[in-house]
Write an enzyme that holds these catalytic residues in place. Structure first.
Site, PDB file in Angstrom:
ATOM      1  N   HIS A 245       8.278  -6.407  -2.348  1.00  0.00           N
ATOM      2  CA  HIS A 245       9.687  -6.440  -2.775  1.00  0.00           C
ATOM      3  C   HIS A 245       9.993  -7.740  -3.519  1.00  0.00           C
ATOM      4  CE1 HIS A 245      10.938  -3.240   0.422  1.00  0.00           C
ATOM      5  NE2 HIS A 245      10.412  -2.706  -0.667  1.00  0.00           N
ATOM      6  N   ASP A 262       7.674  -2.909 -11.671  1.00  0.00           N
ATOM      7  CA  ASP A 262       8.260  -1.739 -11.014  1.00  0.00           C
ATOM      8  C   ASP A 262       9.697  -1.687 -11.496  1.00  0.00           C
ATOM      9  OD1 ASP A 262       9.327   0.180  -9.336  1.00  0.00           O
ATOM     10  OD2 ASP A 262       8.301  -0.546  -7.535  1.00  0.00           O
ATOM     11  N   HIS A 354       2.032   0.716   1.987  1.00  0.00           N
ATOM     12  CA  HIS A 354       3.362   1.347   1.882  1.00  0.00           C
ATOM     13  C   HIS A 354       3.220   2.852   1.703  1.00  0.00           C
ATOM     14  CE1 HIS A 354       2.753   1.639  -2.469  1.00  0.00           C
ATOM     15  NE2 HIS A 354       2.450   0.343  -2.510  1.00  0.00           N
ATOM     16  N   HIS A 365      15.680   6.040  -3.508  1.00  0.00           N
ATOM     17  CA  HIS A 365      15.052   6.649  -2.333  1.00  0.00           C
ATOM     18  C   HIS A 365      16.000   7.781  -1.954  1.00  0.00           C
ATOM     19  CE1 HIS A 365      12.614   2.791  -1.248  1.00  0.00           C
ATOM     20  NE2 HIS A 365      12.317   3.288  -2.407  1.00  0.00           N
ATOM     21  N   GLU A 383       3.140   6.763  -5.828  1.00  0.00           N
ATOM     22  CA  GLU A 383       2.991   5.338  -6.117  1.00  0.00           C
ATOM     23  C   GLU A 383       1.931   4.631  -5.269  1.00  0.00           C
ATOM     24  OE1 GLU A 383       6.577   3.072  -4.883  1.00  0.00           O
ATOM     25  OE2 GLU A 383       7.530   5.005  -4.638  1.00  0.00           O
ATOM     26  N   ARG A 396      -0.303  -1.494  -8.699  1.00  0.00           N
ATOM     27  CA  ARG A 396       0.421  -0.295  -8.262  1.00  0.00           C
ATOM     28  C   ARG A 396       0.745   0.508  -9.526  1.00  0.00           C
ATOM     29  NH1 ARG A 396       4.137  -2.316  -5.450  1.00  0.00           N
ATOM     30  NH2 ARG A 396       6.041  -2.336  -6.687  1.00  0.00           N
ATOM     31  N   GLU A 398       3.022   4.038 -10.629  1.00  0.00           N
ATOM     32  CA  GLU A 398       4.029   4.951 -10.073  1.00  0.00           C
ATOM     33  C   GLU A 398       4.562   5.878 -11.156  1.00  0.00           C
ATOM     34  OE1 GLU A 398       7.512   2.962  -8.496  1.00  0.00           O
ATOM     35  OE2 GLU A 398       8.126   4.755  -7.386  1.00  0.00           O
TER      36      GLU A 398
HETATM   37  N1  GLY Z   1      11.179   0.817  -6.926  1.00  0.00           N
HETATM   38  C1  GLY Z   1      11.362   1.221  -5.610  1.00  0.00           C
HETATM   39  C2  GLY Z   1      10.265   2.041  -5.138  1.00  0.00           C
HETATM   40  O1  GLY Z   1       9.260   2.171  -5.810  1.00  0.00           O
HETATM   41  O2  GLY Z   1      10.341   2.665  -4.129  1.00  0.00           O
HETATM   42 MN    MN Z   2       9.236   1.825  -7.915  1.00  0.00          MN
HETATM   43 MN    MN Z   3       9.349   4.366  -5.736  1.00  0.00          MN
END
Ligand code: GLY
Ligand code: MN
Ligand code: MN
Length: 428
Positions: A245, A262, A354, A365, A383, A396, A398
């Site tokens: 984060h 991200d 995660h 979310h 992701e 990462r 996504e």
């Molecule tokens: N950017 C927030 C997540 O990937 O969950």
């Molecule tokens: Mn994200």
């Molecule tokens: Mn996400």
């Protein structure tokens, strides 16, 4: 309203679906979000209430939507209450919806000013047997500030203690998790804006630029295309790739580092959520590429694995098993570690700690029952990541996908992701 007008069919359909789920002789009330204070006389920008928007397209503060499908008088089946514009408001705040505009946006015919609400509500709740009220039932939410809806619940319970109150949230979660074509169109617009932001950064990033300068490039592209950041962007160079984060975005990008971004755009309250990891100097090292390709293979297999009827936890388990294999191949796990792993805490979690993804929509979310099998129309992020602080980098990737009966569709399929393609664009 920065976005283009939306066909009100979307909101009309959504209300119809909700009222079909409501108990006989019940009404439902939804409140706008509060304008939250900062310091002195400051306030944060208004964040529209996702449920109110879903059912009405209305983003204006203090608005209230009342639905009473079995009301004796047809006119009372749907009512939208709004602040009444006046000259003072016009001077200080500018535009507020007229009744005519609100009707056009929402498709609700009966628009009233807020001053009418108390009398109208008393009359209608006395006609109803139960009332659906709304609360934040997202499982991981930290609710410390009382919302307008929460204050309204308190007031209702005080004024009408003998009524039955019902939870609106489970009904809205059930509906919102499945996206209609009109919603996918809006999500695609958010994704398209995100893609444009990414392309811009690919030609901007080089050794010596700061993370906040990269953030500014994204912002420029988002804002000029009627969007905004869907969430606080993560622009993290080097070891900060591994801070899940990371929000500071205050470091300088150096040669040899990776830059993890991200970042997603929000358009008309619909959110994109994307992560790309790129080499600051335009070329991945051998080791970086090895790890990158391992993450990319897990991403692709996990996208393919998001099929109708699958449970989120099974989808995650499959992806973790694949990640274990990839980590074995690149020497980050030993076979013995996989062999003696706790099935509830697989070995890959040392490097991929995660979740694999989450529903996406009006919330980043997004709401939805985590125990329900994937239904056609479910939009998910995918992701996977591998984080190696000891090696000074992490990766990462996504993408956003929609589950359909003919298999998953990657809504980000056109956004560059192959390491070679990233290198080639950055090299131009
Ligand atoms: N950017 C927030 C997540 O990937 O969950
Ligand atoms: Mn994200
Ligand atoms: Mn996400």
């Amino acid at each position: 309203m920065r976005h283009k007008p939306i066909k009100n069919k979307l909101f009309v359909q959504n209300r119809q679906q909700l009222t079909e789920l409501m108990a006989p002789k019940s009404l439902a009330v939804l409140n706008a979000n509060d304008v939250l204070p900062t310091n002195a006389d400051g306030s944060l920008p208004m964040h529209p209430n996702a449920d109110l928007f879903y059912l009405s397209g209305i983003e204006q503060e203090e608005s209230i939507l009342l639905l009473f499908p079995d009301a004796a008088d047809n006119k009372h089946r749907e009512i939208l209450f709004l602040r009444q514009p006046n000259q003072h408001m016009q001077i200080w705040e500018g535009y507020k919806h007229t009744k005519e505009n609100a009707r056009k946006i929402s498709g609700v015919k009966n628009i009233q000013w807020l001053s009418e609400f108390p009398v109208m509500f008393r009359s209608l709740i006395c006609e109803a047997e139960s009332a659906y009220l709304n609360s934040n039932e997202y499982k991981r939410a930290k609710v410390e500030v009382e919302s307008r809806d929460a204050r309204f619940i308190r007031q209702c319970r005080k004024d009408f203690p003998l009524h039955t109150y019902r939870r609106l949230a489970p009904l809205l979660h059930q509906l919102r998790v499945v996206k209609t074509d009109l919603e996918i169109e809006l999500l695609n617009e958010a994704i398209d804006i995100t893609a444009k932001g990414f392309r811009r950064t690919l030609s901007f990033v080089k050794p010596g630029v700061s993370e906040y300068e990269v953030e500014a490039e994204w912002a420029r592209e988002f804002i000029r295309r009627r969007g905004k950041f869907a969430y606080t962007p993560i622009v993290a160079a080097g070891e900060n790739n591994c801070v899940l984060h990371y929000l500071q975005n205050d470091q300088v990008c150096k040669k040899g580092q990776l830059l993890l971004m991200d970042v997603g755009a929000s358009y008309a309250n619909y959110n994109a959520d994307m992560t790309r990891t790129i080499p600051v100097s335009g070329k991945f090292s051998r080791r970086q590429k090895q790890v990158y390709n391992a993450v990319l293979r897990v991403l692709r297999a996990s996208i393919d694995g998001a099929t109708v009827g699958k449970l989120h936890r099974d989808w995650t388990k499959e992806s973790q098993a694949h990640m274990n294999e990839e980590l074995l191949k690149i020497g980050l796990l030993k076979p013995s570690q996989v062999k003696k792993q706790d099935p509830d805490n697989p070995a890959c979690r040392k490097y991929f700690m995660h979740g694999l993804g989450h529903p996406l929509g009006l919330d980043v979310h997004d709401v939805g029952d985590a125990n329900a099998p994937f239904a056609p129309g479910t939009v998910l992020t995918v992701e996977p990541g591998i984080y190696l602080p000891a090696e000074g980098f992490g990766v990462r990737l996504e993408d956003d996908i929609v589950v359909t009966k003919d298999g998953p569709i990657n809504l980000m399929a056109k956004i560059p992701i192959e390491a070679d393609e990233i290198e080639s664009i950055m090299g131009q």
